[in-house]
Motif scaffolding. Structure first.
Motif, PDB file in Angstrom:
ATOM      1  N   SER A   9       0.813  -1.214   0.000  1.00 22.87           N
ATOM      2  CA  SER A   9       0.000   0.000   0.000  1.00 22.87           C
ATOM      3  C   SER A   9       0.852   1.272   0.000  1.00 22.87           C
ATOM      4  N   HIS A  10       2.058   1.216   0.585  1.00 16.29           N
ATOM      5  CA  HIS A  10       2.857   2.451   0.640  1.00 16.29           C
ATOM      6  C   HIS A  10       3.496   2.775  -0.715  1.00 16.29           C
ATOM      7  N   HIS A  11       3.315   1.905  -1.703  1.00 18.12           N
ATOM      8  CA  HIS A  11       3.757   2.211  -3.064  1.00 18.12           C
ATOM      9  C   HIS A  11       2.556   2.541  -3.958  1.00 18.12           C
ATOM     10  N   GLU A  12       1.499   3.066  -3.349  1.00 13.33           N
ATOM     11  CA  GLU A  12       0.253   3.290  -4.084  1.00 13.33           C
ATOM     12  C   GLU A  12       0.426   4.216  -5.282  1.00 13.33           C
ATOM     13  N   ASP A  13       1.165   5.304  -5.126  1.00 13.92           N
ATOM     14  CA  ASP A  13       1.306   6.257  -6.241  1.00 13.92           C
ATOM     15  C   ASP A  13       1.964   5.604  -7.453  1.00 13.92           C
ATOM     16  N   LEU A  14       3.058   4.888  -7.200  1.00 16.04           N
ATOM     17  CA  LEU A  14       3.761   4.212  -8.292  1.00 16.04           C
ATOM     18  C   LEU A  14       2.883   3.131  -8.908  1.00 16.04           C
ATOM     19  N   PHE A  15       2.204   2.362  -8.055  1.00 19.12           N
ATOM     20  CA  PHE A  15       1.369   1.267  -8.545  1.00 19.12           C
ATOM     21  C   PHE A  15       0.192   1.798  -9.348  1.00 19.12           C
ATOM     22  N   THR A  16      -0.380   2.909  -8.917  1.00 27.66           N
ATOM     23  CA  THR A  16      -1.514   3.494  -9.637  1.00 27.66           C
ATOM     24  C   THR A  16      -1.102   3.913 -11.044  1.00 27.66           C
ATOM     25  N   MET A  17       0.065   4.512 -11.156  1.00 25.94           N
ATOM     26  CA  MET A  17       0.568   4.880 -12.480  1.00 25.94           C
ATOM     27  C   MET A  17       0.736   3.643 -13.356  1.00 25.94           C
ATOM     28  N   LEU A  18       1.305   2.582 -12.779  1.00 24.42           N
ATOM     29  CA  LEU A  18       1.510   1.341 -13.522  1.00 24.42           C
ATOM     30  C   LEU A  18       0.186   0.739 -13.963  1.00 24.42           C
ATOM     31  N   VAL A  19      -0.774   0.695 -13.057  1.00 26.12           N
ATOM     32  CA  VAL A  19      -2.097   0.133 -13.371  1.00 26.12           C
ATOM     33  C   VAL A  19      -2.736   0.888 -14.530  1.00 26.12           C
ATOM     34  N   ASN A  20      -2.690   2.196 -14.496  1.00 25.71           N
ATOM     35  CA  ASN A  20      -3.325   2.990 -15.560  1.00 25.71           C
ATOM     36  C   ASN A  20      -2.634   2.781 -16.908  1.00 25.71           C
ATOM     37  N   LYS A  21      -1.338   2.582 -16.908  1.00 28.02           N
ATOM     38  CA  LYS A  21      -0.638   2.309 -18.160  1.00 28.02           C
ATOM     39  C   LYS A  21      -1.023   0.937 -18.712  1.00 28.02           C
ATOM     40  N   ILE A  22      -1.173  -0.044 -17.834  1.00 26.96           N
ATOM     41  CA  ILE A  22      -1.610  -1.379 -18.277  1.00 26.96           C
ATOM     42  C   ILE A  22      -3.029  -1.317 -18.827  1.00 26.96           C
ATOM     43  N   LEU A  23      -3.904  -0.602 -18.125  1.00 25.78           N
ATOM     44  CA  LEU A  23      -5.290  -0.486 -18.583  1.00 25.78           C
ATOM     45  C   LEU A  23      -5.368   0.208 -19.933  1.00 25.78           C
ATOM     46  N   TYR A  24      -4.551   1.225 -20.128  1.00 29.93           N
ATOM     47  CA  TYR A  24      -4.561   1.939 -21.404  1.00 29.93           C
ATOM     48  C   TYR A  24      -4.111   1.006 -22.536  1.00 29.93           C
ATOM     49  N   ILE A  35      -4.411  -2.196 -22.712  1.00 29.22           N
ATOM     50  CA  ILE A  35      -5.416  -3.231 -22.989  1.00 29.22           C
ATOM     51  C   ILE A  35      -6.695  -2.639 -23.570  1.00 29.22           C
ATOM     52  N   LEU A  36      -7.210  -1.574 -22.942  1.00 19.39           N
ATOM     53  CA  LEU A  36      -8.530  -1.054 -23.318  1.00 19.39           C
ATOM     54  C   LEU A  36      -8.487  -0.095 -24.502  1.00 19.39           C
ATOM     55  N   VAL A  37      -7.429   0.673 -24.623  1.00 22.74           N
ATOM     56  CA  VAL A  37      -7.361   1.671 -25.692  1.00 22.74           C
ATOM     57  C   VAL A  37      -6.548   1.157 -26.877  1.00 22.74           C
ATOM     58  N   ASP A  38      -5.328   0.653 -26.589  1.00 28.43           N
ATOM     59  CA  ASP A  38      -4.482   0.158 -27.673  1.00 28.43           C
ATOM     60  C   ASP A  38      -4.855  -1.239 -28.135  1.00 28.43           C
ATOM     61  N   GLN A  39      -5.747  -1.904 -27.355  1.00 27.53           N
ATOM     62  CA  GLN A  39      -6.216  -3.248 -27.705  1.00 27.53           C
ATOM     63  C   GLN A  39      -5.070  -4.262 -27.800  1.00 27.53           C
ATOM     64  N   ARG A  40      -4.096  -4.139 -26.903  1.00 24.90           N
ATOM     65  CA  ARG A  40      -2.976  -5.067 -26.894  1.00 24.90           C
ATOM     66  C   ARG A  40      -3.319  -6.298 -26.070  1.00 24.90           C
ATOM     67  N   ASP A  41      -2.587  -7.381 -26.329  1.00 25.25           N
ATOM     68  CA  ASP A  41      -2.785  -8.612 -25.577  1.00 25.25           C
ATOM     69  C   ASP A  41      -2.569  -8.348 -24.086  1.00 25.25           C
ATOM     70  N   PRO A  42      -3.456  -8.842 -23.214  1.00 23.97           N
ATOM     71  CA  PRO A  42      -3.341  -8.535 -21.779  1.00 23.97           C
ATOM     72  C   PRO A  42      -2.003  -8.946 -21.160  1.00 23.97           C
ATOM     73  N   ALA A  43      -1.559 -10.188 -21.419  1.00 19.93           N
ATOM     74  CA  ALA A  43      -0.290 -10.638 -20.824  1.00 19.93           C
ATOM     75  C   ALA A  43       0.882  -9.812 -21.338  1.00 19.93           C
ATOM     76  N   THR A  44       0.879  -9.514 -22.626  1.00 21.43           N
ATOM     77  CA  THR A  44       1.939  -8.695 -23.207  1.00 21.43           C
ATOM     78  C   THR A  44       1.924  -7.297 -22.616  1.00 21.43           C
ATOM     79  N   SER A  45       0.737  -6.755 -22.386  1.00 20.36           N
ATOM     80  CA  SER A  45       0.613  -5.409 -21.815  1.00 20.36           C
ATOM     81  C   SER A  45       1.231  -5.337 -20.427  1.00 20.36           C
ATOM     82  N   VAL A  46       0.963  -6.356 -19.624  1.00 18.44           N
ATOM     83  CA  VAL A  46       1.522  -6.379 -18.269  1.00 18.44           C
ATOM     84  C   VAL A  46       3.042  -6.447 -18.331  1.00 18.44           C
ATOM     85  N   GLU A  47       3.565  -7.379 -19.114  1.00 16.38           N
ATOM     86  CA  GLU A  47       5.018  -7.569 -19.184  1.00 16.38           C
ATOM     87  C   GLU A  47       5.718  -6.344 -19.743  1.00 16.38           C
ATOM     88  N   ALA A  48       5.176  -5.784 -20.850  1.00 12.80           N
ATOM     89  CA  ALA A  48       5.830  -4.642 -21.490  1.00 12.80           C
ATOM     90  C   ALA A  48       5.817  -3.417 -20.580  1.00 12.80           C
TER      91      ALA A  48
END
Length: 318
Positions: free
Chosen positions: A82-97, A99-112
């Motif tokens: 939880s104390h890394h919330e700011d960094l994690f939130t940024m990471l989560v939003n980049k993964i969501l973008y 997958i949802l916007v660029d339509q990239r493969d979910p596993a590839t999105s996480v790894e990249a």
């Protein structure tokens, strides 16, 4: 796309109890992406995948990725304290973008995305010192202006300086040693006993490159790198070899933006054939017992250099 914010995490915390794993979809109508907070307060992004990925991204200090099975489905569980919330939130939003916007493969999105974060947090490579930049500039200048016109992209494969060999360029018949100076005279330091010795049956050339170091200089290592890559064109194999050898010498693109990148003007350049009375230790010289290293200085100012056609004719045999 719904953006994850600190308020979203706080909303999940408000619903948390000592025994519950609180989970909800990132978007109400899309259940393949879930946010969660566990009983220990860790933050989670669950990404549904259709098959087990061949590998998982290595853990960072604060972020982990695990494969979990829940409700008959396979998920990538990206999690952080939880104390890394700011960094994690940024990471989560980049993964969501991705997958949802660029339509990239979910596993590839996480790894990249995690690889991108890892690269951003990697310590900056050590900067090249003055002597290292002068030496590298000379080798690159010779590669681009002397070898490339005669040999094309093959010249990159003959560049042996980054591999720690005796001479900077090694061919089947011809070797080339490059010496670069920013001093006003044409003197060069020889750092190895065998540096001006040609292997049996080989021809040795010495390329003497004289530079002026100036804040108004028109050339840097970066401009030479770009020049050579442009000459390599679509030869991907040669570009890969060239890039790998640059990295061996400590070059990285981050140096382009640093104030330590030196600028030069070329004062002069000559190529000499190392034979006969050329100034050097004789081939049969044996140092006294116990002497393990020798450095000496040569002056090539009075030597006759090869003409451009003579150099080209020799290089054709390289």
């Amino acid at each position: 796309m719904a953006e994850v914010t600190a308020l979203r995490w706080e909303s999940l915390r408000q619903r948390r109890s000592p025994h519950d794993f609180i989970i909800e979809p990132v978007e109400a109508d899309f259940t393949d992406l879930q946010l969660a907070i566990d009983v220990d307060g860790r933050l989670h992004l669950l990404v549904a995948v259709t098959a087990d990925p061949p590998s998982l991204p290595p853990d960072l200090q604060s972020i982990e990725v695990r494969l979990v099975e829940e409700e008959g489905r396979t998920w990538l569980d990206v999690t952080a304290r939880s104390h890394h919330e700011d960094l994690f939130t940024m990471l989560v939003n980049k993964i969501l973008y991705a997958i949802l916007v660029d339509q990239r493969d979910p596993a590839t999105s996480v790894e990249a995305t995690i690889d991108e974060l890892r690269a951003a947090l990697r310590p900056v490579a050590q900067e090249l010192g003055v002597g290292e930049q002068v030496g590298l500039f000379g080798e690159l200048w010779v590669l681009s202006n002397i070898l490339f016109p005669s040999l094309g992209s093959r010249a990159c494969h003959l560049w042996s300086g980054p591999l720690g060999e005796r001479h900077d360029f090694v061919g089947g018949v011809v070797h080339i040693e490059v010496k670069t100076t920013t001093k006003a005279d044409e003197k060069h330091e020889i750092s190895r006993l065998d540096q001006l010795r040609a292997p049996p049956g080989r021809c040795l050339l010495l390329a003497s490159v004289q530079l002026e170091r100036s804040i108004a200089g028109i050339a840097t290592i970066a401009t030479l790198v770009d020049e050579i890559i442009a000459k390599l064109g679509m030869d991907g194999r040669a570009i890969d070899v060239f890039d790998a050898k640059l990295k061996n010498l400590g070059w990285h693109d981050g140096l382009r933006q640093t104030g330590s990148l030196l600028r030069f003007n070329l004062r002069d350049a000559h190529v000499f054939k190392v034979e006969g009375t050329f100034p050097r230790l004789p081939d049969d010289y044996v140092p006294p017992r116990g002497v393990t290293g020798i450095r000496y200085t040569i002056d090539v100012a009075a030597r006759s250099s090869l003409s451009a056609p003579e150099v080209e004719a020799i290089l054709q045999a390289m």
